[in-house]
Motif scaffolding. Structure first.
Motif, PDB file in Angstrom:
ATOM      1  N   UNK A 191     -18.759  14.887  16.511  1.00 31.79           N
ATOM      2  CA  UNK A 191     -19.950  14.147  16.091  1.00 31.79           C
ATOM      3  C   UNK A 191     -20.137  14.346  14.592  1.00 31.79           C
ATOM      4  N   UNK A 192     -20.827  13.430  13.953  1.00 31.81           N
ATOM      5  CA  UNK A 192     -21.151  13.598  12.534  1.00 31.81           C
ATOM      6  C   UNK A 192     -21.973  14.863  12.392  1.00 31.81           C
ATOM      7  N   UNK A 193     -21.574  15.716  11.458  1.00 31.51           N
ATOM      8  CA  UNK A 193     -22.300  16.958  11.228  1.00 31.51           C
ATOM      9  C   UNK A 193     -21.858  18.114  12.101  1.00 31.51           C
ATOM     10  N   UNK A 194     -20.907  17.876  13.007  1.00 25.70           N
ATOM     11  CA  UNK A 194     -20.410  18.963  13.856  1.00 25.70           C
ATOM     12  C   UNK A 194     -19.538  19.894  13.030  1.00 25.70           C
ATOM     13  N   UNK A 195     -19.671  21.196  13.248  1.00 30.58           N
ATOM     14  CA  UNK A 195     -18.838  22.178  12.540  1.00 30.58           C
ATOM     15  C   UNK A 195     -17.387  22.005  12.994  1.00 30.58           C
ATOM     16  N   UNK A 196     -16.480  21.845  12.003  1.00 26.60           N
ATOM     17  CA  UNK A 196     -15.060  21.695  12.347  1.00 26.60           C
ATOM     18  C   UNK A 196     -14.231  22.880  11.857  1.00 26.60           C
TER      19      UNK A 196
END
Length: 182
Positions: free
Chosen positions: A139-144
């Motif tokens: 998702x947008x903003x998810x920690x990768x």
């Protein structure tokens, strides 16, 4: 005796926003000129924080130390993204929702690549650790992952690198008081 002509240029900025056109009138004392044609102004760009609306978010809290510099030719020198100076361990977030198409090492550096619905691909290079795996939906903003001392963020449209700053939404503007005038 010559009479001086006075020119008055009238612009209606509120009319521009309301009607989407620029109406300009020229009035001259003692002369009549035809009214200039109306110029159509495109509607203003609107931004949305909705991840599906197209605006990408800045992927890391850091200072830009090397901005995008397009190369003159495909193999020429330049910077095909934005280089951030970061504290080791700083969280790196997905700039936009998509599918992780690569998560691993390239040339001794940890890299994550995300394919987005709009056809763009974002890359995050110089990660300290990876928080995602290939094939995972993010998702947008998810920690990768987390950053090392620097983190490079790149965006490709097809085979072409584009300036990542152009895909971010409008900058957040914060007004601060002038220390001199209070």
């Amino acid at each position: 005796m010559r009479r001086a002509a006075r020119i008055l240029l009238i612009r209606a900025p509120r009319a521009i926003a309301a009607a989407g056109t620029l109406a300009t009138s020229v009035l001259m004392t003692g002369c009549e000129w035809p009214r200039p044609p109306e110029v159509t102004i495109p509607p203003p760009v609107t931004w949305s924080s909705d991840a599906t609306a197209g605006a990408y978010r800045v992927p890391v809290d850091g200072v830009v130390v090397d901005p995008f510099r397009a190369p003159a030719h495909p193999y020429g020198p330049g910077n095909r993204g934005i280089e951030y100076r970061t504290d080791t361990g700083t969280a790196v977030w997905a700039a936009q929702a998509g599918t992780v198409v690569f998560a691993g090492q390239v040339g001794g550096r940890q890299v994550v690549a995300v394919q987005h619905v709009d056809g763009r691909r974002s890359t995050y290079t110089g990660l300290n650790d990876l928080g995602v795996e290939q094939g995972e939906q993010v998702a947008a903003g998810q920690r990768i992952g987390s950053a090392g001392s620097t983190m490079h963020f790149g965006v490709k449209e097809g085979a072409e690198y584009v300036d990542p700053a152009l895909v971010f939404g409008p900058p957040e503007v914060v007004l601060v008081p002038d220390p001199v005038s209070g």
